[in-house]
Structures are given as C-alpha cells and as structure tokens.
Scaffold this active site. Structure first.
Site, mmCIF file in Angstrom:
data_model
loop_
_atom_site.group_PDB
_atom_site.id
_atom_site.type_symbol
_atom_site.label_atom_id
_atom_site.label_comp_id
_atom_site.label_asym_id
_atom_site.label_seq_id
_atom_site.Cartn_x
_atom_site.Cartn_y
_atom_site.Cartn_z
ATOM 1 N N HIS A 82 0.845 -1.198 0.000
ATOM 2 C CA HIS A 82 0.000 0.000 0.000
ATOM 3 C C HIS A 82 0.872 1.238 0.000
ATOM 4 O O HIS A 82 1.844 1.326 0.745
ATOM 5 C CB HIS A 82 -0.905 0.026 1.238
ATOM 6 N N ASP A 161 -15.368 2.044 7.776
ATOM 7 C CA ASP A 161 -14.325 3.001 7.401
ATOM 8 C C ASP A 161 -14.863 3.989 6.376
ATOM 9 O O ASP A 161 -14.572 5.182 6.441
ATOM 10 C CB ASP A 161 -13.097 2.275 6.843
ATOM 11 N N ARG A 168 -15.221 12.168 8.914
ATOM 12 C CA ARG A 168 -13.984 12.860 9.310
ATOM 13 C C ARG A 168 -13.670 13.993 8.349
ATOM 14 O O ARG A 168 -13.183 15.064 8.743
ATOM 15 C CB ARG A 168 -12.809 11.865 9.344
ATOM 16 N N SER A 183 -7.669 3.140 9.412
ATOM 17 C CA SER A 183 -8.422 3.189 8.157
ATOM 18 C C SER A 183 -7.677 2.420 7.058
ATOM 19 O O SER A 183 -8.234 1.536 6.394
ATOM 20 C CB SER A 183 -8.618 4.667 7.768
ATOM 21 N N LYS A 187 -8.517 -1.749 5.518
ATOM 22 C CA LYS A 187 -8.806 -2.089 4.117
ATOM 23 C C LYS A 187 -7.870 -3.177 3.601
ATOM 24 O O LYS A 187 -8.276 -4.080 2.876
ATOM 25 C CB LYS A 187 -8.722 -0.840 3.242
#
Ligand code: URA
Ligand code: CA
Length: 433
Positions: A82, A161, A168, A183, A187
């Site tokens: 990621h 999320d 947020r 968060s 995922k």
C-alpha cells in the site's frame, strides 16, 4: 452501554476496551449510533489519541464491519503493498508483475479514487480491452495460474471506514494518526493480505508532508499489523518531487513497461526494487533483501518481468501487444514542450502543483463523477539536481486541447532553477519494521 459514556471516557483520556470499540463501530455501521455522536468521538480521539491496543481493536472492528476476502485457496503467503499516495506514483503497475515473476502471489484489489491521475485500475484500463470486472472465483484461479490478478474493490469492504472517513472529512478529524492508520490497515486486512508492505511518502506531494509525521504514521501502521498477526514493514520514501517522469494514465503505463524492460526512470526502478525485496522476503520467496533484490534484477534483465505483465494483461482481456508497441495506448492529439527560461540546476519540482497541472489537462478526477482522459499528462525531462540550458525542454505536455496556458503557468511555477549545484534528494529515507 451508552454511547455518551464512551465519548466522555475518551474525552477524559480513558482507554476504550475491545468490547466498547466493537459496540461503537457496530452501532455506527448499522445506523443505531448517529453521525453527531461519532463526530464527537472522532474529535475526542483526535485530541486524546489512542493506545496501541485501542488502534488494533479499532482496525479489526472495521475489518469485521463488512465483507472480508478469503484468499486461502491461493497457495503461498499473500503480501499486499500500500502506498499512502503521491504524484505520478507508478509503482503498483511495475511491482505487481515484477514480484509475481519471482513467485510472490499478487491478488490485488484496487480502486479508482480521486486524485491527480486515476488509480491503478484507471491506468490499466488504458490498455485496450483490459477489465477488472471478474468474479472472485476467476480472480483466485488467475492468481493460482499466473501468479497475478487485479480485481475492482468490493463495495462492501470496510463499510465502517467508508462512513467514518466521510464523516472525518467534514468534521476536521482526517488528520489523526490513529484514525488514518486504522483506516488504511483495515482495508488491507479485509482484502485478504497475510503480510503488508507500506510505502509511506513524505514531502510536498505526500499526504504527510513532514518526515516526523510520516514516521509516526508508519510506526503506527506497522504496530497494528504486527499486533493482529500480519507481518508489516514500512518504507519511507521521498515525494518532494514526482516519482519517475510520467504523470498521467497511459503515460504511466508506458513508463511501467519501460521500467519492467530495465530502461525506466532510476528513482521509480529503485523504489520498486526496494519495496519488491521486502515483499519477496515477507512472502518467503527469498531469505534476505539482498537475495530478493538479485532475483528481481535478474527477472528484469532476462525479460520474465515483462513477460509476466503481458500474461496478466491478456488474462484480463487486455491487448498485450501494447507492451511491444506502446503507441497503441491512448495518445493525446497535441504535444507541447516547456522550454527552460533559465540556465542552471533544478532545485525544486513542487509535486503537488505538478499533479494539479496534470489534473487541469484532465488526467485525474475532481469528483467521483468526473471522467478521466487516459491519454493526457506530463512527462518530465528534468529532475531535482539536473543541469539545464536556456531553451532546453523541462517537460512535454500531452494534451487533447490546445488551450494549455494555465497548465504551462503551473509547470513553470512548480520548477525552480538556481545557479548553484543541487544534490538530488535521497529516495528511500527510512524503514520501520
Ligand atoms: N487514506 C485512507 O485510506 N484513510 C485515511 O484516513 C487517510 C488516508
Ligand atoms: Ca511516474
């Protein structure tokens, strides 16, 4: 338990138990806890932070708020990568076939997202015929057969999320490290990763502009991963200038092909080798980073990495001949050079602003409904530290429209040239395990 009691507990600096966090996330997902209470909780977390145990529990509560992908039918350790995002970040396009070619199974779930250019899927869709609308069974079968497949993100992944991130965004609570870390990690875990390699960017074009913040985020994510049984490693990498030379969808596919062929930009190549080495070690395909790197370099040199990319494209309906004939990719009608007005050395290339220039051309999405122009973008010819003469081209603009005045202004604004020599910034600036 009453939600208001949980809010006051966190407001006063208390630690929420696993049960309390599960009840909060469960209630928020099913709608029994309203946005206004969750907003107050997010703000309390923003100011009070979370303990390592709370962060891990929050992550797992979000993982279990929706569907989780079962990759157990794929043999081997599934390692996902990621990136926290940047400008012209072509790494996934290179890394996926590169590590797959040495035996790391890549079962990638990817999104489109908003940004200066499209997401990985948008970029791949510039290959004629390529698609990610495959069912889970086909996805798993392709990974088992070819070592690599990409599927679109399920709508039902981590709904908590999705809802919380939206909240947020409008309550001033995006910039909380425990909330960002849980968060992102939720995922990755919900998409089935056994192990995770994180590329945390720092610098002008990054989400975390300051090095100290990027380090905090990296440590926080690594700690969460390791606490919940997913070995996690983070690399901190420079995003003070765009990565590689190309910013744009088809242009980045072309750049990825060059890199897989061994003739890509040096910074992109180096980052892919670094991240790929960590992936190979976590997957158990190599016993050290050095061994992994040698395997990856060999795979580029002997053409296996490029061959893997062709196999992957063809398996998902893509015209793999673009690899040998990149002119078959979407091509913009016009090209404009950006001649330097000064002689000297490139001192800065403001990544964020360059991203905006690509966006003005139509390479990215401002809202979910915007349509992307896959052909357009910018190719840089100079990076920080390079010398430049007056009139020499700093970049080429690929446009489908001749009205590029605003783009030109943004590019000139982004590139600063000075008389003194400049050292290129180091690319990999840290590592957290
Ligand atoms: N990216 C995410 O996925 N979540 C955040 O909270 C911030 C950035
Ligand atoms: Ca790039």
């Amino acid at each position: 338990m009453r939600t208001v009691d949980l809010i006051t507990k966190k407001r006063d600096g208390g630690e929420l138990t696993e049960n309390e966090i599960n009840s909060l996330i469960g209630g928020y997902t099913d709608g029994s806890i309203p946005d206004y209470q969750m907003s107050a909780m997010a703000m309390a977390i923003f100011f009070r932070g979370m303990t390592p145990t709370e962060r891990a529990n929050l992550t797992m509560a979000m993982v279990h708020s929706g569907e989780t992908i079962d990759l157990s039918e794929i043999s081997g350790i599934k390692v996902d990568k990621h990136s926290t995002g940047g400008v012209g970040d072509t790494t996934t396009l290179v890394l996926a076939p590169l590590v797959a070619s040495i035996g790391v199974p890549v079962a990638k779930m990817s999104g489109r997202g908003l940004g200066h250019t499209g997401g990985t899927i948008d970029k791949l869709e510039s290959v004629p015929g390529f698609h990610v609308e495959i069912d889970n069974e086909t996805f798993i079968e392709l990974v088992n057969r070819n070592g690599l497949a990409v599927i679109g993100q399920s709508d039902n992944l981590t709904p908590a999320d999705k809802k919380l991130y939206g909240l947020r965004d409008v309550t001033g609570t995006v910039n909380s490290i425990p909330l960002i870390a849980s968060s992102i990690m939720s995922k990755k875990i919900a998409s089935g990763a056994d192990a995770i390699v994180l590329d945390v960017k720092t610098g002008d074009g990054a989400f975390m502009k300051e090095m100290a913040e990027a380090e905090d985020l990296a440590s926080c994510m690594v700690d969460i991963g390791n606490r919940v049984g997913r070995r996690t490693v983070a690399v901190l990498s420079d995003m003070s200038q765009p990565l590689g030379n190309a910013i744009g969808n088809a242009l980045e596919v072309k750049e990825a092909i060059d890199t897989l062929r061994g003739v890509g930009p040096q910074d992109l190549t180096e980052l892919c080798l670094t991240l790929g080495s960590h992936m190979a070690v976590l997957a158990g395909v190599a016993s050290s980073k050095e061994e992994a790197r040698a395997l990856l370099e060999q795979s580029i040199a002997d053409g296996s990495a490029l061959e893997k990319f062709k196999t992957f494209l063809a398996a998902q309906g893509g015209d793999a001949s673009v690899v040998d004939e990149p002119e078959r990719l979407p091509t913009a009608k016009f090209r404009f050079e950006v001649p330097s007005k000064e002689a000297g050395f490139v001192a800065t290339i403001a990544a964020e602003n360059m991203g905006l220039a690509a966006m003005l051309l139509g390479a990215g999405r401002a809202t979910k409904e915007s349509k992307i122009d896959l052909a357009v973008g910018i190719v840089l010819h100079k990076k920080i530290g390079d010398s430049v003469r007056i009139g020499e081209s700093l970049a080429t603009i690929h446009a489908n429209n001749e009205a590029i005045q605003d783009v030109l202004v943004k590019i000139y604004e982004s590139i600063r040239i000075q008389q003194q020599m400049v050292a290129p910034p180091p690319l990999v600036v840290g590592e957290v395990k």
